[in-house]
Design a protein around this motif. Structure first.
Motif, PDB file in Angstrom:
ATOM      1  N   ARG A 147       8.677  12.073 -12.529  1.00  0.00           N
ATOM      2  CA  ARG A 147       8.587  13.524 -12.613  1.00  0.00           C
ATOM      3  C   ARG A 147       7.773  14.005 -13.806  1.00  0.00           C
ATOM      4  O   ARG A 147       7.954  15.118 -14.288  1.00  0.00           O
ATOM      5  N   LEU A 148       6.820  13.198 -14.266  1.00  0.00           N
ATOM      6  CA  LEU A 148       6.015  13.622 -15.420  1.00  0.00           C
ATOM      7  C   LEU A 148       5.198  14.881 -15.132  1.00  0.00           C
ATOM      8  O   LEU A 148       4.998  15.704 -16.023  1.00  0.00           O
ATOM      9  N   GLU A 149       4.719  15.038 -13.903  1.00  0.00           N
ATOM     10  CA  GLU A 149       3.953  16.252 -13.594  1.00  0.00           C
ATOM     11  C   GLU A 149       4.826  17.495 -13.786  1.00  0.00           C
ATOM     12  O   GLU A 149       4.364  18.506 -14.313  1.00  0.00           O
ATOM     13  N   GLN A 150       6.083  17.402 -13.349  1.00  0.00           N
ATOM     14  CA  GLN A 150       6.987  18.546 -13.511  1.00  0.00           C
ATOM     15  C   GLN A 150       7.303  18.789 -14.982  1.00  0.00           C
ATOM     16  O   GLN A 150       7.438  19.929 -15.410  1.00  0.00           O
ATOM     17  N   VAL A 151       7.435  17.693 -15.746  1.00  0.00           N
ATOM     18  CA  VAL A 151       7.693  17.834 -17.186  1.00  0.00           C
ATOM     19  C   VAL A 151       6.511  18.540 -17.856  1.00  0.00           C
ATOM     20  O   VAL A 151       6.697  19.458 -18.668  1.00  0.00           O
ATOM     21  N   LEU A 152       5.293  18.132 -17.514  1.00  0.00           N
ATOM     22  CA  LEU A 152       4.107  18.774 -18.098  1.00  0.00           C
ATOM     23  C   LEU A 152       4.038  20.244 -17.697  1.00  0.00           C
ATOM     24  O   LEU A 152       3.784  21.120 -18.536  1.00  0.00           O
ATOM     25  N   ALA A 154       6.486  22.239 -16.602  1.00  0.00           N
ATOM     26  CA  ALA A 154       7.590  23.001 -17.177  1.00  0.00           C
ATOM     27  C   ALA A 154       7.370  23.224 -18.677  1.00  0.00           C
ATOM     28  O   ALA A 154       7.727  24.279 -19.217  1.00  0.00           O
ATOM     29  N   GLY A 155       6.766  22.245 -19.332  1.00  0.00           N
ATOM     30  CA  GLY A 155       6.449  22.391 -20.756  1.00  0.00           C
ATOM     31  C   GLY A 155       5.477  23.542 -20.994  1.00  0.00           C
ATOM     32  O   GLY A 155       5.647  24.335 -21.924  1.00  0.00           O
ATOM     33  N   THR A 178       7.990  24.520 -10.461  1.00  0.00           N
ATOM     34  CA  THR A 178       8.288  23.257 -11.160  1.00  0.00           C
ATOM     35  C   THR A 178       9.617  22.655 -10.723  1.00  0.00           C
ATOM     36  O   THR A 178       9.749  21.437 -10.660  1.00  0.00           O
TER      37      THR A 178
ATOM     38  N   PRO B  98      10.754  20.182 -21.840  1.00  0.00           N
ATOM     39  CA  PRO B  98      10.994  19.255 -22.938  1.00  0.00           C
ATOM     40  C   PRO B  98      11.846  19.849 -24.051  1.00  0.00           C
ATOM     41  O   PRO B  98      12.497  19.145 -24.786  1.00  0.00           O
ATOM     42  N   ASN B 146       6.071   6.503 -15.198  1.00  0.00           N
ATOM     43  CA  ASN B 146       6.040   6.906 -13.774  1.00  0.00           C
ATOM     44  C   ASN B 146       5.248   5.866 -13.003  1.00  0.00           C
ATOM     45  O   ASN B 146       4.046   6.020 -12.779  1.00  0.00           O
TER      46      ASN B 146
END
Lengths: 274, 274
Positions: A147-152, A154-155, A178, B98, B146
């Motif tokens: 879920r790194l895309e969502q983390v980016l 959402a950040g 997100t 984050p 990921n």
């Protein structure tokens, strides 16, 4: 209450460093609303999990998982909570190859911050994320742990002070937000982006699609361009914890809260606010 | 020896269920060869980790990480091992955002299965993976957690009995192999796929690029089509644990082991087989 977790059926707060969920995001998860002691759409969540697990070839026993959920819910009484299920492909052997079929299950119950009734009633403003979703048909629709895309994304929204943000794919098509799915009312039809190339096929989205059919709404699931968003009379987002939130603004674009959103909210209101 | 791990500087074998590495794959990792008690290219690995961490806005203190590595290596003597560093964005708050800048560090030392001298000398056969890599420039090159695409691709190869497989992007360009980078000799030039849209920029790849410059080889880093593979006189793969393996076959396509591969192997042989 704080939180309680079962790891493979035993109370625990941690997991082995060898777990493939940690090593590679090699697993799946479900986030389930518990209202007055009862898990909302638990069967649907477990079925989705089982279906996604088949696509990733991760063993999944929904009866065992349902048993874990029951054990945790038994101590909750008539309270609200969030139930989270994580299913990973067991422990690391050597490298990416899955080797033997195995899985670890983590079921957690945690205290819930009540979903915002204000957003349900008055709507929410969205940002437009710069982060784009990559197109990966093999993983599209799956609620997996990568879920790194969502983390980016959402950040980005966090830094700009938005509660939620719209996310496009690399070609500029609208896919989702997100942590929620998106719907629009366009020229009298209920429109939702198809999730064949990316995005998560949320349980609340599935419930809304089923309700739309039940209610006889004209429904279009397909490619959704930014032009559709501009032409939309209504926009709303959904997930199985927040329910349905009308969208009143996307960046500088204002939207009214309309009858289609309100009709669908009425269908589900009792689940979230009874 | 079995294995020893430090989690935020303390010996431990497990990690909190709230860790964002487990929840979202929200973190990075390095896999480092330890030969005769000494970690190969440790500084380069730590610098790459720090650089990737900046891109993901994860706090990373390389001095502290180097200290963890030294503590584990101190007990190893002159043995071989694998050193693994995982850096995650701390614990889950609520959802993908984050929130505060934080990180958890996991440093593990484990016994090593010696890299195959047979493959180094005689080469390896590759399959061609059906799984394609999605194009995501924001994550391209980064060794993040990921890794579901690699798990799917490696699973294919495992089922077909290959030790390693070539992976293309969604448009059919050659990017890398499931756990290694790929090089070719084409018309006298050393060719390697650019990693602007996907793939991992491995430390061994970087070492080879630097060596190529040192040795005055003609070097092309760019888009690599399947036609280049067909025309290639030599193909080889690399990572910082296996070193350099010549490729003698990709599916039904045979390749010879050539002078460019052997020249580069000689440059690095002492690190892997002294």
């Amino acid at each position: 209450m704080t939180s309680a977790s079962l790891v493979n059926g035993r109370f625990a707060n941690n997991i082995s460093l060898d777990n493939r969920g940690l090593a590679y995001g090699d697993g799946l998860f479900e986030t389930i609303l518990v209202r007055k002691g009862s898990a909302l759409w638990l069967d649907e969540h477990l079925q989705r999990l089982a279906q996604d697990a088949r696509r990733l070839r991760i063993p999944c026993d929904t009866d065992v998982l349902a048993g874990d959920c029951s054990r945790l819910l038994a101590n909750l009484g008539a309270n609200d909570a969030i139930l989270k299920i994580v299913l990973t492909r067991g422990t690391v052997s050597r490298g990416y190859s899955p080797l033997a079929a195995a899985s670890d299950r983590i079921v957690s119950l945690s205290s819930v911050v009540p979903a915002s009734l204000r957003y349900w009633q008055q709507g929410v403003a969205l940002g437009l994320c710069q982060t784009r979703l990559a197109r990966q048909p093999q993983l599209a629709g799956i609620k997996h742990l990568n879920r790194l895309e969502q983390v980016l994304a959402a950040g980005e929204m966090q830094r700009r002070g938005f509660d939620e943000g719209l996310v496009l794919d690399e070609t500029g098509k609208i896919i989702e937000a997100t942590r929620s799915n998106v719907f629009m009312a366009v020229a009298g039809s209920l429109v939702s982006p198809s999730l064949n190339d990316c995005g998560v096929n949320g349980i609340m989205r599935q419930q809304i699609l089923a309700a739309a059919e039940r209610l006889g709404l004209r429904l279009k699931v397909g490619v959704v361009e930014m032009s559709a968003l501009r032409n939309a009379d209504e926009v709303f987002i959904c997930n199985s914890v927040i329910g349905i939130w009308p969208v009143i603004k996307i960046e500088c674009m204002h939207k009214a809260i309309g009858p289609m959103c309100r009709q669908l909210q009425r269908e589900f209101e009792s689940h979230f606010y009874a």
